[in-house]
Motif scaffolding. Sequence first.
Motif, PDB file in Angstrom:
ATOM      1  N   PRO A 298      41.831  54.342  15.273  1.00 21.27           N
ATOM      2  CA  PRO A 298      41.665  55.192  16.453  1.00 21.27           C
ATOM      3  C   PRO A 298      40.763  54.511  17.492  1.00 21.27           C
ATOM      4  O   PRO A 298      39.773  53.888  17.133  1.00 21.27           O
ATOM      5  CB  PRO A 298      41.002  56.461  15.899  1.00 21.27           C
ATOM      6  N   CYS A 299      41.157  54.647  18.740  1.00 21.21           N
ATOM      7  CA  CYS A 299      40.371  54.093  19.847  1.00 21.21           C
ATOM      8  C   CYS A 299      38.988  54.757  19.858  1.00 21.21           C
ATOM      9  O   CYS A 299      38.876  55.969  19.728  1.00 21.21           O
ATOM     10  CB  CYS A 299      41.097  54.365  21.164  1.00 21.21           C
ATOM     11  N   ASP A 300      37.934  53.947  19.999  1.00 19.97           N
ATOM     12  CA  ASP A 300      36.572  54.485  20.009  1.00 19.97           C
ATOM     13  C   ASP A 300      36.327  55.374  21.221  1.00 19.97           C
ATOM     14  O   ASP A 300      35.413  56.181  21.238  1.00 19.97           O
ATOM     15  CB  ASP A 300      35.546  53.350  20.020  1.00 19.97           C
ATOM     16  N   GLN A 301      37.137  55.205  22.266  1.00 21.39           N
ATOM     17  CA  GLN A 301      36.888  55.994  23.460  1.00 21.39           C
ATOM     18  C   GLN A 301      37.768  57.230  23.541  1.00 21.39           C
ATOM     19  O   GLN A 301      37.282  58.326  23.741  1.00 21.39           O
ATOM     20  CB  GLN A 301      37.089  55.133  24.693  1.00 21.39           C
ATOM     21  N   CYS A 302      39.086  57.071  23.384  1.00 23.60           N
ATOM     22  CA  CYS A 302      39.969  58.225  23.585  1.00 23.60           C
ATOM     23  C   CYS A 302      40.541  58.755  22.262  1.00 23.60           C
ATOM     24  O   CYS A 302      41.149  59.804  22.230  1.00 23.60           O
ATOM     25  CB  CYS A 302      41.098  57.887  24.544  1.00 23.60           C
ATOM     26  N   GLY A 303      40.331  58.042  21.178  1.00 20.05           N
ATOM     27  CA  GLY A 303      40.771  58.543  19.882  1.00 20.05           C
ATOM     28  C   GLY A 303      42.222  58.255  19.545  1.00 20.05           C
ATOM     29  O   GLY A 303      42.663  58.544  18.439  1.00 20.05           O
TER      30      GLY A 303
ATOM     31  N   LEU B 298      38.894  49.439  21.420  1.00 19.29           N
ATOM     32  CA  LEU B 298      39.536  50.245  22.448  1.00 19.29           C
ATOM     33  C   LEU B 298      41.044  50.067  22.390  1.00 19.29           C
ATOM     34  O   LEU B 298      41.539  48.979  22.097  1.00 19.29           O
ATOM     35  CB  LEU B 298      39.040  49.806  23.836  1.00 19.29           C
ATOM     36  N   CYS B 299      41.764  51.142  22.669  1.00 20.82           N
ATOM     37  CA  CYS B 299      43.216  51.039  22.758  1.00 20.82           C
ATOM     38  C   CYS B 299      43.552  50.238  24.018  1.00 20.82           C
ATOM     39  O   CYS B 299      42.693  50.010  24.865  1.00 20.82           O
ATOM     40  CB  CYS B 299      43.860  52.427  22.828  1.00 20.82           C
ATOM     41  N   ASN B 300      44.783  49.824  24.153  1.00 20.38           N
ATOM     42  CA  ASN B 300      45.166  48.990  25.291  1.00 20.38           C
ATOM     43  C   ASN B 300      44.868  49.657  26.629  1.00 20.38           C
ATOM     44  O   ASN B 300      44.419  49.004  27.563  1.00 20.38           O
ATOM     45  CB  ASN B 300      46.651  48.628  25.204  1.00 20.38           C
ATOM     46  N   ASP B 301      45.106  50.971  26.695  1.00 22.86           N
ATOM     47  CA  ASP B 301      44.860  51.677  27.954  1.00 22.86           C
ATOM     48  C   ASP B 301      43.392  51.636  28.334  1.00 22.86           C
ATOM     49  O   ASP B 301      43.022  51.316  29.451  1.00 22.86           O
ATOM     50  CB  ASP B 301      45.327  53.140  27.847  1.00 22.86           C
ATOM     51  N   CYS B 302      42.536  51.985  27.356  1.00 18.34           N
ATOM     52  CA  CYS B 302      41.104  52.027  27.639  1.00 18.34           C
ATOM     53  C   CYS B 302      40.573  50.622  27.916  1.00 18.34           C
ATOM     54  O   CYS B 302      39.672  50.438  28.739  1.00 18.34           O
ATOM     55  CB  CYS B 302      40.343  52.654  26.483  1.00 18.34           C
ATOM     56  N   LEU B 303      41.135  49.641  27.229  1.00 19.73           N
ATOM     57  CA  LEU B 303      40.710  48.262  27.432  1.00 19.73           C
ATOM     58  C   LEU B 303      41.007  47.831  28.867  1.00 19.73           C
ATOM     59  O   LEU B 303      40.181  47.252  29.546  1.00 19.73           O
ATOM     60  CB  LEU B 303      41.442  47.360  26.437  1.00 19.73           C
TER      61      LEU B 303
HETATM   62 ZN   LIG Z   1      41.649  54.691  24.228  1.00 20.38          ZN
END
Ligand SMILES: [Zn+2]
Length: 244
Positions: free
Chosen positions: A83-88, A104-109
């Motif tokens: 799970p992404c540390d920011q958006c889950g 981070l997921c690709n979007d958050c990155l």
């Molecule tokens: Zn994310």
Amino acid sequence: MKVRIRKPLADGRHLKKGVITVENEGRVYYRLPCEACGKPLKLRNAPVEGDNSLCKECQNIADIGKPETILVRKRGSYDYETPCDQCGKLERTSFLPKRSREFLCNDCLRESRQEQTAPVKQSGENPATEATSTSEKTHAPGEVNASLEMETPSREALQPMHRVKCSKCRKYMQLRFKPRSPGTFMCPKCYEKRQEERRSEKPETKILYNIECDKCGKSETLNFIPSYPDRALCSSCFAKIKRR
Ligand SMILES: [Zn+2]
Ligand SMILES: [Zn+2]
Ligand SMILES: [Zn+2]
Ligand SMILES: [Zn+2]
């Protein structure tokens, strides 16, 4: 080839439940599934009660990966799901995200990269200060306390403090860095709580398995089906055994 189940060992200890002993032309090996991903293991040494039998990849996750990461096997190869540390959001990667680093997921990155490369405006902060606060931005909110406690008064004291309101509990916090999105900032407590909720809100295809720890009796939800549900351990007992 002879196959036996649960034969007491010479030293009186017992093989782990479910282990299959295989004797083949005088050589003995033991078969059991990986506790985390279920991959069949073939072991030279007898796995006894209390052993944690993990395949190489799952052992690697347990050693240096994040506790939420699971191994996804597919025909002869595998991926990691974290799970992404920011958006889950769950993100699949071919590499193992390290426990010590933010994932981070690709979007958050992409978002955070855009922000970091955006020109620095009016603030009047010198570049050194800016660089430090940028690196601190990569801390998950949950790590904020640690960085506040470890403060070295000299340089850190010069940095401007940011007064930020937690978007959940409305408590004010003093931070050494400006959060990425102050409007949705959460204090470490609320962030932790939300992460918990996210974990239990995973889509139906996710495996959630409730166990009662065989050692301490605590109940816990696992994201995999343990090989021996009636002997499964909670994460803290599991960690204790690993440390030995
Ligand atoms: Zn994310
Ligand atoms: Zn495994
Ligand atoms: Zn809060
Ligand atoms: Zn336990």
